[in-house]
Design an enzyme around this catalytic site. Structure first.
Site, PDB file in Angstrom:
ATOM      1  N   ARG A 151      -5.496  -1.789  13.046  1.00  0.00           N
ATOM      2  CA  ARG A 151      -6.437  -0.675  12.959  1.00  0.00           C
ATOM      3  C   ARG A 151      -6.280   0.162  14.220  1.00  0.00           C
ATOM      4  O   ARG A 151      -5.895  -0.345  15.277  1.00  0.00           O
ATOM      5  CB  ARG A 151      -7.874  -1.178  12.853  1.00  0.00           C
ATOM      6  CG  ARG A 151      -8.152  -2.060  11.635  1.00  0.00           C
ATOM      7  CD  ARG A 151      -9.586  -2.581  11.670  1.00  0.00           C
ATOM      8  NE  ARG A 151      -9.891  -3.413  10.514  1.00  0.00           N
ATOM      9  CZ  ARG A 151      -9.771  -4.740  10.477  1.00  0.00           C
ATOM     10  NH1 ARG A 151      -9.333  -5.383  11.565  1.00  0.00           N
ATOM     11  NH2 ARG A 151     -10.090  -5.424   9.394  1.00  0.00           N
ATOM     12  N   LYS A 174     -12.616  -6.945  13.835  1.00  0.00           N
ATOM     13  CA  LYS A 174     -14.047  -6.762  13.647  1.00  0.00           C
ATOM     14  C   LYS A 174     -14.787  -8.060  13.963  1.00  0.00           C
ATOM     15  O   LYS A 174     -14.318  -9.150  13.672  1.00  0.00           O
ATOM     16  CB  LYS A 174     -14.330  -6.343  12.199  1.00  0.00           C
ATOM     17  CG  LYS A 174     -13.753  -4.969  11.844  1.00  0.00           C
ATOM     18  CD  LYS A 174     -14.077  -4.601  10.407  1.00  0.00           C
ATOM     19  CE  LYS A 174     -13.539  -3.225  10.060  1.00  0.00           C
ATOM     20  NZ  LYS A 174     -13.832  -2.848   8.646  1.00  0.00           N
ATOM     21  N   HIS A 246      -4.728   4.920   9.586  1.00  0.00           N
ATOM     22  CA  HIS A 246      -4.981   3.937   8.536  1.00  0.00           C
ATOM     23  C   HIS A 246      -3.903   3.997   7.455  1.00  0.00           C
ATOM     24  O   HIS A 246      -3.678   3.003   6.756  1.00  0.00           O
ATOM     25  CB  HIS A 246      -6.369   4.159   7.927  1.00  0.00           C
ATOM     26  CG  HIS A 246      -7.135   2.884   7.733  1.00  0.00           C
ATOM     27  ND1 HIS A 246      -7.499   2.061   8.786  1.00  0.00           N
ATOM     28  CD2 HIS A 246      -7.579   2.266   6.617  1.00  0.00           C
ATOM     29  CE1 HIS A 246      -8.150   1.012   8.314  1.00  0.00           C
ATOM     30  NE2 HIS A 246      -8.204   1.108   7.003  1.00  0.00           N
ATOM     31  N   ARG A 249      -1.434   1.488   8.318  1.00  0.00           N
ATOM     32  CA  ARG A 249      -1.947   0.145   7.996  1.00  0.00           C
ATOM     33  C   ARG A 249      -1.781  -0.139   6.501  1.00  0.00           C
ATOM     34  O   ARG A 249      -1.329  -1.223   6.112  1.00  0.00           O
ATOM     35  CB  ARG A 249      -3.411   0.056   8.410  1.00  0.00           C
ATOM     36  CG  ARG A 249      -4.098  -1.277   8.112  1.00  0.00           C
ATOM     37  CD  ARG A 249      -5.462  -1.304   8.788  1.00  0.00           C
ATOM     38  NE  ARG A 249      -6.349  -2.325   8.276  1.00  0.00           N
ATOM     39  CZ  ARG A 249      -6.372  -3.595   8.693  1.00  0.00           C
ATOM     40  NH1 ARG A 249      -5.504  -3.983   9.627  1.00  0.00           N
ATOM     41  NH2 ARG A 249      -7.231  -4.464   8.191  1.00  0.00           N
ATOM     42  N   HIS A 272      -8.234  -9.587   7.296  1.00  0.00           N
ATOM     43  CA  HIS A 272      -9.283  -9.511   6.275  1.00  0.00           C
ATOM     44  C   HIS A 272      -9.998 -10.849   6.167  1.00  0.00           C
ATOM     45  O   HIS A 272      -9.355 -11.901   6.125  1.00  0.00           O
ATOM     46  CB  HIS A 272      -8.684  -9.161   4.910  1.00  0.00           C
ATOM     47  CG  HIS A 272      -8.293  -7.728   4.794  1.00  0.00           C
ATOM     48  ND1 HIS A 272      -7.410  -7.261   3.838  1.00  0.00           N
ATOM     49  CD2 HIS A 272      -8.670  -6.623   5.511  1.00  0.00           C
ATOM     50  CE1 HIS A 272      -7.254  -5.956   3.973  1.00  0.00           C
ATOM     51  NE2 HIS A 272      -8.008  -5.550   4.978  1.00  0.00           N
ATOM     52  N   TYR A 281      -4.164  -4.166  -2.580  1.00  0.00           N
ATOM     53  CA  TYR A 281      -2.811  -3.658  -2.335  1.00  0.00           C
ATOM     54  C   TYR A 281      -1.844  -4.084  -3.427  1.00  0.00           C
ATOM     55  O   TYR A 281      -0.828  -3.428  -3.649  1.00  0.00           O
ATOM     56  CB  TYR A 281      -2.314  -4.125  -0.962  1.00  0.00           C
ATOM     57  CG  TYR A 281      -3.072  -3.524   0.181  1.00  0.00           C
ATOM     58  CD1 TYR A 281      -2.807  -2.239   0.623  1.00  0.00           C
ATOM     59  CD2 TYR A 281      -4.086  -4.233   0.813  1.00  0.00           C
ATOM     60  CE1 TYR A 281      -3.515  -1.685   1.667  1.00  0.00           C
ATOM     61  CE2 TYR A 281      -4.800  -3.685   1.865  1.00  0.00           C
ATOM     62  CZ  TYR A 281      -4.512  -2.408   2.283  1.00  0.00           C
ATOM     63  OH  TYR A 281      -5.228  -1.847   3.302  1.00  0.00           O
TER      64      TYR A 281
END
Length: 301
Positions: A151, A174, A246, A249, A272, A281
């Site tokens: 990111r 995150k 992004h 990414r 994730h 994806y």
């Protein structure tokens, strides 16, 4: 129609929850749509609304209202309406909450946008133009974004010490999570060139900092600066598609899956929490295969 219920609810949001002025203005706009519908339906305020009325309001938003609202906007309006009715029930102004079973329409799955490998390569090559010090940094930055699927916030937060060795980098995701991601040979060479020939020059222009990527004044590169670096390179490369950090990414994940990578490996690389997030994806690669099949197979059309 008497709007005291809405005014009292907005006052509650201001006092009890301390919402910002812009957020309150958004609530007021959304609830004005509800009030207007109640008025047109002859319902004297939200206290008189029933479950059937709220179902009719949802149908109005979804199929009848002009101009039409996006699904995300409908969900936002319904969230405000449900909050209002929950407040009225908690305050004892209605015996029950008629909105408790109200559910917004399901939002369509948004497929992430990826660009072909050739366009990624063209963008990175276009970053080599100009001042050698800045060009070396830009190439290293773009190579790392594409090589790791980082990111933009993760890339700008990198410190030199996060380059664990020549082959892996430590990314902070995150919620303070960490992950170790391999760095391919292209990115390794670009980062090495930047560290030896560019970063010392940029570092001398500002205060001492452990940041890996530095701006022209020697400070940590901002997310906005990264976006501009990519946009400028994409423009020079003649890539017409809208490109953001992004996008790299998304392209990283899509190209890995198209190359045969296991979805759970890609999940780990992207950071994730759930494999379900990564599986979107696979829809992108399936669409690509379908297009290729339709174009190439003699009996596909």
């Amino acid at each position: 129609m008497d709007s005291r219920a809405v005014d009292d609810y907005l006052r509650h949001l201001t006092v009890e929850r301390g919402l910002a002025r812009n957020t309150l203005a958004s609530y007021r706009r959304d609830l004005a749509i509800y009030e207007a519908w109640l008025d047109s339906a002859g319902i004297e305020g939200p206290e008189r609304a029933t479950e059937a009325d709220l179902s009719a309001f949802l149908r109005h938003l979804s199929a009848e209202r002009e101009p039409r609202l996006a699904v995300s906007s409908i969900a936002r309006v319904l969230s405000a309406v449900r909050g209002l009715h929950r407040f009225l029930a908690e305050e004892g102004r209605t015996p029950t909450d008629p909105s408790r079973e109200l559910r917004p329409p399901k939002q369509p799955t948004r497929l992430p946008k990826a660009i072909p490998v050739e366009q990624v390569a063209a963008i990175i090559e276009a970053a080599r133009v100009g001042d050698d010090v800045i060009a070396l940094r830009d190439v290293a930055l773009l190579e790392l974004l594409y090589a790791t699927g980082a990111r933009v916030s993760e890339a700008t937060a990198l410190n030199v010490d996060d380059l664990v060795d020549d082959e892996v980098v430590r990314l902070f995701g995150k919620g303070g999570t960490q992950r170790i991601v391999p760095v391919g040979s292209y990115a390794r060479r670009a980062i090495d060139a930047y560290l030896v020939r560019s970063r010392p020059v940029l570092s001398a222009r500002g205060p001492a900092t452990p940041a890996l990527f530095l701006g022209t004044r020697g400070r940590r590169l901002s997310r906005q600066a990264v976006w501009q670096v990519l946009q400028d390179a994409a423009d020079r490369a003649g890539v017409a598609a809208s490109v953001s950090p992004h996008t790299l990414r998304h392209s990283f994940a899509t190209h890995l899956l198209a190359g045969g990578a296991d979805v759970r490996v890609v999940q780990e690389l992207l950071g994730h929490a759930s494999v379900a997030t990564t599986q979107i994806y696979t829809l992108v690669t399936a669409d690509t295969l379908r297009e290729m099949y339709t174009t190439a197979h003699p009996r596909a059309r």
